[in-house]
Write a protein that holds these residues in place. Sequence first.
Motif, PDB file in Angstrom:
ATOM      1  N   ALA A 173       1.035  -1.328  -0.157  1.00 32.43           N
ATOM      2  CA  ALA A 173      -0.017   0.018   0.057  1.00 32.43           C
ATOM      3  C   ALA A 173       0.786   1.313  -0.013  1.00 32.43           C
ATOM      4  CB  ALA A 173      -0.744   0.173   1.051  1.00 32.43           C
ATOM      5  N   GLY A 174       2.147   1.040   0.030  1.00 28.32           N
ATOM      6  CA  GLY A 174       2.998   2.371   0.181  1.00 28.32           C
ATOM      7  C   GLY A 174       3.475   3.033   1.320  1.00 28.32           C
ATOM      8  N   MET A 175       3.192   2.075   2.401  1.00 24.95           N
ATOM      9  CA  MET A 175       3.494   2.481   3.799  1.00 24.95           C
ATOM     10  C   MET A 175       5.123   2.885   3.900  1.00 24.95           C
ATOM     11  SD  MET A 175       1.046   3.476   6.234  1.00 24.95           S
ATOM     12  CE  MET A 175      -0.506   3.364   6.123  1.00 24.95           C
ATOM     13  N   PRO A 176       5.534   3.891   4.432  1.00 29.26           N
ATOM     14  CA  PRO A 176       7.110   4.052   4.556  1.00 29.26           C
ATOM     15  C   PRO A 176       7.827   2.881   5.510  1.00 29.26           C
ATOM     16  CG  PRO A 176       5.887   5.851   5.856  1.00 29.26           C
ATOM     17  CD  PRO A 176       5.071   5.150   4.845  1.00 29.26           C
ATOM     18  N   GLY A 177       8.858   2.864   5.392  1.00 30.17           N
ATOM     19  CA  GLY A 177       9.667   1.761   6.329  1.00 30.17           C
ATOM     20  C   GLY A 177      10.077   0.599   5.601  1.00 30.17           C
ATOM     21  N   ASP A 178      10.917  -0.209   6.464  1.00 29.22           N
ATOM     22  CA  ASP A 178      11.477  -1.503   5.980  1.00 29.22           C
ATOM     23  C   ASP A 178      10.459  -2.516   6.354  1.00 29.22           C
ATOM     24  OD1 ASP A 178      12.886  -3.803   5.150  1.00 29.22           O
ATOM     25  OD2 ASP A 178      14.795  -2.789   5.620  1.00 29.22           O
ATOM     26  N   ALA A 179       9.631  -2.847   5.491  1.00 25.77           N
ATOM     27  CA  ALA A 179       8.594  -3.856   6.030  1.00 25.77           C
ATOM     28  C   ALA A 179       9.406  -5.386   6.211  1.00 25.77           C
ATOM     29  CB  ALA A 179       7.451  -4.243   5.080  1.00 25.77           C
TER      30      ALA A 179
END
Length: 236
Positions: A173-179
């Motif tokens: 969904a484009g959430m920032p961070g290193d999933a």
Amino acid sequence: MSASACSPAVLSGRLRECDRLLPRPRTVPSSSLPTVPWAEFCDPAGPWLSRCAAEWQERGGFRHQRAGIVLVAFRFGWLACCATVPEHYLGAAVPSLRDLHVAVTAEGRLSALRPSGAEAGRTPQEWWRDLAEAFEPLTEALHALGGPCPESHEYWGNPVGSVGTVLWRLQRAGMPGDAIATARELLAATGREHLLDITPTRNPWPRRTTCCQWWRAGGGYCDECVLWNSASRVSG
């Protein structure tokens, strides 16, 4: 590794987006369904848990009783990760599952979690300890209803596998961070690393190593399903 620090307003907006993307406590209005204390729901002699397993059994048309029982564990594991993993990832206060209540439909379906408002702690280990302490009485009660033993991977593969699913969806969904880094961090905290395979070069990169049983209802396979290469999936 959680997303980078941001203003309270931005963080609040990102959490609202998580509410839109996932079945989270605020997704189902608090006034629309009755709530039950978690300990009461998990009582194998009470009306809630057995009805929930029966509802899965009826909805899926399963012949084998174990499918409906395992799907109760799947549902709670999924809802619990949806309610807590985004906060850990985004650097927000992680809701505790102690003193939990749950919303249940008239048919018996476990619809939503109602955390108390307390915090679980910021570290991956605190997050997992809190979730596991809520999950353990459910596994014991499901065993009492005729399911696998409480330590079975058929139960524990659900909250562990859901870690990858939640983070993959947030990444998509484009959430920032290193999933992926967050998934590895949380997976290590579970001590059950064999229940989730993380391969960054694969899409989707998380893959469960256990089965939730829903495919038996004819509903197809999840993107991260352990049965990714089954004959029926390939031909379908």
